[in-house]
Design an enzyme around this catalytic site. Structure first.
Site, PDB file in Angstrom:
ATOM      1  N   LYS A  54       2.848 -20.182   4.269  1.00  0.00           N
ATOM      2  CA  LYS A  54       2.140 -20.625   5.458  1.00  0.00           C
ATOM      3  C   LYS A  54       1.765 -19.392   6.278  1.00  0.00           C
ATOM      4  O   LYS A  54       2.425 -18.367   6.127  1.00  0.00           O
ATOM      5  CB  LYS A  54       2.990 -21.596   6.263  1.00  0.00           C
ATOM      6  N   HIS A 104       5.977 -28.141   8.720  1.00  0.00           N
ATOM      7  CA  HIS A 104       7.373 -28.593   8.634  1.00  0.00           C
ATOM      8  C   HIS A 104       7.571 -30.028   9.128  1.00  0.00           C
ATOM      9  O   HIS A 104       8.174 -30.859   8.448  1.00  0.00           O
ATOM     10  CB  HIS A 104       8.296 -27.689   9.444  1.00  0.00           C
ATOM     11  N   GLU A 138      13.940 -24.343  18.727  1.00  0.00           N
ATOM     12  CA  GLU A 138      14.423 -22.961  18.598  1.00  0.00           C
ATOM     13  C   GLU A 138      14.847 -22.472  19.974  1.00  0.00           C
ATOM     14  O   GLU A 138      14.202 -22.817  20.972  1.00  0.00           O
ATOM     15  CB  GLU A 138      13.304 -22.062  18.063  1.00  0.00           C
ATOM     16  N   LYS A 189       9.815 -23.543  21.458  1.00  0.00           N
ATOM     17  CA  LYS A 189      10.560 -22.276  21.494  1.00  0.00           C
ATOM     18  C   LYS A 189      11.309 -22.174  22.813  1.00  0.00           C
ATOM     19  O   LYS A 189      10.907 -22.785  23.805  1.00  0.00           O
ATOM     20  CB  LYS A 189       9.593 -21.113  21.339  1.00  0.00           C
ATOM     21  N   ARG A 226       0.826  -1.229   0.000  1.00  0.00           N
ATOM     22  CA  ARG A 226       0.000   0.000   0.000  1.00  0.00           C
ATOM     23  C   ARG A 226       0.851   1.266   0.000  1.00  0.00           C
ATOM     24  O   ARG A 226       0.359   2.333  -0.344  1.00  0.00           O
ATOM     25  CB  ARG A 226      -0.888   0.012   1.251  1.00  0.00           C
ATOM     26  N   ASP A 254       1.924 -23.988  14.046  1.00  0.00           N
ATOM     27  CA  ASP A 254       3.052 -23.247  13.481  1.00  0.00           C
ATOM     28  C   ASP A 254       4.129 -24.178  12.908  1.00  0.00           C
ATOM     29  O   ASP A 254       4.779 -23.838  11.928  1.00  0.00           O
ATOM     30  CB  ASP A 254       3.667 -22.371  14.584  1.00  0.00           C
TER      31      ASP A 254
HETATM   32  P1  NAP Z   1       4.588  -8.226   7.316  1.00  0.00           P
HETATM   33  O1  NAP Z   1       5.979  -7.844   7.655  1.00  0.00           O
HETATM   34  O2  NAP Z   1       3.484  -7.757   8.218  1.00  0.00           O
HETATM   35  O3  NAP Z   1       4.308  -7.701   5.838  1.00  0.00           O
HETATM   36  C1  NAP Z   1       3.041  -7.668   5.291  1.00  0.00           C
HETATM   37  C2  NAP Z   1       3.140  -7.055   3.923  1.00  0.00           C
HETATM   38  O4  NAP Z   1       1.822  -6.993   3.361  1.00  0.00           O
HETATM   39  C3  NAP Z   1       3.700  -5.655   3.902  1.00  0.00           C
HETATM   40  O5  NAP Z   1       4.495  -5.476   2.767  1.00  0.00           O
HETATM   41  C4  NAP Z   1       2.449  -4.811   3.796  1.00  0.00           C
HETATM   42  O6  NAP Z   1       2.796  -3.587   3.201  1.00  0.00           O
HETATM   43  C5  NAP Z   1       1.603  -5.656   2.879  1.00  0.00           C
HETATM   44  N1  NAP Z   1       0.170  -5.384   2.964  1.00  0.00           N
HETATM   45  C6  NAP Z   1      -0.602  -5.462   4.062  1.00  0.00           C
HETATM   46  N2  NAP Z   1      -1.883  -5.121   3.750  1.00  0.00           N
HETATM   47  C7  NAP Z   1      -1.898  -4.855   2.428  1.00  0.00           C
HETATM   48  C8  NAP Z   1      -2.907  -4.455   1.517  1.00  0.00           C
HETATM   49  N3  NAP Z   1      -4.185  -4.278   1.916  1.00  0.00           N
HETATM   50  N4  NAP Z   1      -2.582  -4.254   0.226  1.00  0.00           N
HETATM   51  C9  NAP Z   1      -1.289  -4.444  -0.176  1.00  0.00           C
HETATM   52  N5  NAP Z   1      -0.296  -4.808   0.631  1.00  0.00           N
HETATM   53  C10 NAP Z   1      -0.588  -5.017   1.922  1.00  0.00           C
HETATM   54  O7  NAP Z   1       4.406  -9.798   7.197  1.00  0.00           O
HETATM   55  P2  NAP Z   1       5.522 -10.872   6.821  1.00  0.00           P
HETATM   56  O8  NAP Z   1       6.224 -11.276   8.062  1.00  0.00           O
HETATM   57  O9  NAP Z   1       6.311 -10.380   5.683  1.00  0.00           O
HETATM   58  O10 NAP Z   1       4.627 -12.123   6.412  1.00  0.00           O
HETATM   59  C11 NAP Z   1       3.891 -12.179   5.194  1.00  0.00           C
HETATM   60  C12 NAP Z   1       3.235 -13.557   5.091  1.00  0.00           C
HETATM   61  O11 NAP Z   1       4.251 -14.553   5.054  1.00  0.00           O
HETATM   62  C13 NAP Z   1       2.350 -13.905   6.282  1.00  0.00           C
HETATM   63  O12 NAP Z   1       1.303 -14.719   5.836  1.00  0.00           O
HETATM   64  C14 NAP Z   1       3.300 -14.722   7.176  1.00  0.00           C
HETATM   65  O13 NAP Z   1       2.589 -15.611   8.025  1.00  0.00           O
HETATM   66  C15 NAP Z   1       4.082 -15.466   6.135  1.00  0.00           C
HETATM   67  N6  NAP Z   1       5.406 -15.902   6.580  1.00  0.00           N
HETATM   68  C16 NAP Z   1       6.323 -15.001   7.021  1.00  0.00           C
HETATM   69  C17 NAP Z   1       7.583 -15.415   7.397  1.00  0.00           C
HETATM   70  C18 NAP Z   1       8.639 -14.439   7.856  1.00  0.00           C
HETATM   71  O14 NAP Z   1       9.769 -14.888   8.076  1.00  0.00           O
HETATM   72  N7  NAP Z   1       8.334 -13.168   7.990  1.00  0.00           N
HETATM   73  C19 NAP Z   1       7.908 -16.781   7.353  1.00  0.00           C
HETATM   74  C20 NAP Z   1       6.944 -17.687   6.892  1.00  0.00           C
HETATM   75  C21 NAP Z   1       5.706 -17.220   6.512  1.00  0.00           C
HETATM   76  P3  NAP Z   1       2.026  -2.203   3.487  1.00  0.00           P
HETATM   77  O15 NAP Z   1       1.752  -2.152   4.940  1.00  0.00           O
HETATM   78  O16 NAP Z   1       3.012  -1.197   2.971  1.00  0.00           O
HETATM   79  O17 NAP Z   1       0.811  -2.260   2.651  1.00  0.00           O
END
Ligand code: NAP
Length: 492
Positions: free
Chosen positions: A150, A242, A218, A341, A51, A237
């Site tokens: 996931k 996994h 972890e 954890k 966004r 989780d």
């Molecule tokens: P995050 O840091 O909260 O990032 C979310 C992203 O979505 C941001 O880029 C946000 O950008 C965007 N977003 C949110 N609402 C939006 C909208 N309405 N329109 C367009 N963009 C939008 O989350 P994350 O940790 O990266 O995780 C993302 C997904 O991957 C989740 O499902 C999480 O469970 C999964 N996951 C993450 C990890 C990890 O290591 N982080 C590992 C495994 C799985 P803006 O706020 O700028 O819009």
């Protein structure tokens, strides 16, 4: 020894959630490393979507910073960095509305013959709206794929909804459900070990294997994911995805080919053969735990409630499960699964414990004969160790001892393993689904996990506390010792 690098086809990779944590820590560094290795063609583009109103230049700043934070400084050669940044674009879209989509469509139109991959690195409740808009704006091409992260639901019902939302737009052959554990070098090596060697497969059954342990431990707590984690817990989780995927690869029958559906058919059979755990036997077969304050690496570590800022919660941060696979190969072999954890270390490993020899020809002066053990390490250092008995070298008669035959990949091959996301992202572009989960695997995993969660809920099964920095509650030790076995760290 250098590995072969084959360039992938021209592509547009659209990362929804391009400014998120996953993109910053994993996706952008992985793509950079593949570019550095020469695997990305000159006409491969990466389009971040979120966004924020950043514009290409603003997003370039984000990408630069992400690489600086998450890639070794020595790898950030100026030429490689500039080439990678040249692939980067950004589109500001709130995926729940209509604004911004025409601009994204216009950006994509120039590469219609390219592979078009949509990566959903956003919260799962956005999968449906994104899929609908992708369809509405006519963005699906014959070469399109979608990658979903996931958690794939929080139970069987919600997983079905997620799968259905995506299936309205994409064929199953276009859907890549990622479990990054499957991209780990060791996990693929597990398949090489089992199916490219004569000597293991004949022993790979209940006649020769005593039991198997799978541990994903972890040492960190929930960190700033506390809000999410408290609605999830260790089973959702880690176990549902996994750990069950690792179990499938260890236990599956040989597929007829190393191809997506052949491998996935065999994994599915394992999931279907898992004996149900429900209200009748959950107390006996499972242990739930939650960490209290303690010490990790010599430093004081707070408890779970402090970490999440709540007075109470019965979310499990640890689980141990005694699982069984009811089929010809594995009947009677317990699989001990464990994850948690703030444990005593950061380690992911599979331990295959072979049965004792049937008769010893040596007398007591030779010492104890240990059971052979194959330890497959996924974390922190990937590799395998096969523990075998030998004669203690030198004079002194026939004294026996167990030695580890160590196959540490980094040392043996002089290369560091690529991050799992590097491999998996390239597989997406290549259209190879072998290391991704099919919808029926996800459903079958939930069919096994849902009754465990329901049993805990319905019987209010006790949560055992453990001090941070230990290997979980003592009830987990009791669980395995009831069977006359011990966890790996207690047997060393
Ligand atoms: P995050 O840091 O909260 O990032 C979310 C992203 O979505 C941001 O880029 C946000 O950008 C965007 N977003 C949110 N609402 C939006 C909208 N309405 N329109 C367009 N963009 C939008 O989350 P994350 O940790 O990266 O995780 C993302 C997904 O991957 C989740 O499902 C999480 O469970 C999964 N996951 C993450 C990890 C990890 O290591 N982080 C590992 C495994 C799985 P803006 O706020 O700028 O819009």
């Amino acid at each position: 020894m250098s590995s072969r690098t084959i360039q992938v086809s021209p592509f547009d990779l659209v990362v929804f959630g391009g400014t998120g944590d996953l993109a910053a820590r994993k996706l952008l560094p992985a793509l950079f490393q593949r570019d550095r290795a020469g695997q990305l063609p000159s006409n491969g583009r990466i389009i971040g979507v979120s966004r924020r109103t950043l514009g290409d230049d603003g997003y370039l700043g984000f990408v630069r910073q992400s690489l600086k934070d998450h890639v070794k400084a020595a790898d950030l050669e100026p030429e490689a960095l500039e080439r990678f940044l040249g692939r980067i674009h950004f589109c500001s879209v709130d995926v729940t509305g209509e604004a911004g989509w025409p601009e994204l469509a216009a950006l994509l139109a120039s590469g219609v013959e390219f592979v078009r991959a949509f990566y959903f690195a956003v919260s799962p409740d956005l999968f449906a709206p994104i899929s609908q808009r992708i369809k509405q704006f006519g963005l699906v091409t014959p070469h399109s794929r979608v990658v979903v992260e996931k958690p794939l639901g929080k139970d069987g019902e919600s997983a079905r909804e997620v799968n259905a939302a995506v299936a309205c737009v994409f064929e199953e052959s276009q859907v890549f459900r990622i479990d990054h554990y499957l991209g780990k070098e060791t996990v693929q090596n597990l398949m090489a070990l089992r199916f490219a060697n004569r000597m293991f497969e004949p022993l790979w059954n209940s006649t020769h294997i005593d039991h198997i342990q799978i541990t994903v431990a972890e040492d960190i707590g929930v960190g700033d994911r506390g809000g999410y984690y408290d609605t999830s817990g260790a089973v959702r989780d880690m176990v549902q995805n996994h750990i069950l995927q690792l179990l499938c690869l260890i236990a599956m029958e040989p597929p007829d080919a190393f191809q997506a559906d052949s491998v996935r058919d065999e994994k599915l059979k394992v999931l279907k053969a898992l004996k149900r755990i429900n209200e009748r036997n959950a107390e006996h077969c499972t242990v739930r735990g939650q960490y209290r304050s303690g010490s990790v690496g010599g430093l004081p570590a707070p408890g779970y409630l402090e970490d999440i800022g709540k007075d109470e919660s019965d979310t499990e941060t640890f689980v141990a499960i005694r699982a069984e696979i009811a089929n010809w190969r594995w009947a009677g072999v317990p699989f001990f699964l464990r994850t948690g954890k703030r444990l005593g270390g950061r380690t992911s490993e599979i331990v295959v414990n072979f049965r004792p020899i049937s008769h010893s020809i040596f007398d007591h002066t030779a010492g104890r004969i240990s059971q052979n053990r194959l330890v497959i390490r996924l974390q922190p250092d990937e590799g395998m160790t096969l523990e075998v008995m030998i004669k203690d070298p030198g004079p002194g008669g026939m004294r026996l001892r167990s030695i580890p035959l160590d196959m540490s990949f980094a040392e043996t091959f002089g290369v560091s393993n690529p991050d799992a996301y590097e491999r998996l992202l390239m597989d997406v572009i290549r259209g190879n689904q072998t290391l991704f989960m099919r919808h029926d695997e996800v459903a079958a995993a939930w069919r096994w996990v849902d009754p465990i969660l329901a049993a805990w809920n319905n019987t209010a099964q006790r949560i055992h506390h453990y001090a941070a920095g230990t290997w979980g509650p003592s009830a987990s030790v009791a669980l395995i010792e009831r069977d006359g076995r011990t966890w790996l760290e207690d047997s060393e």
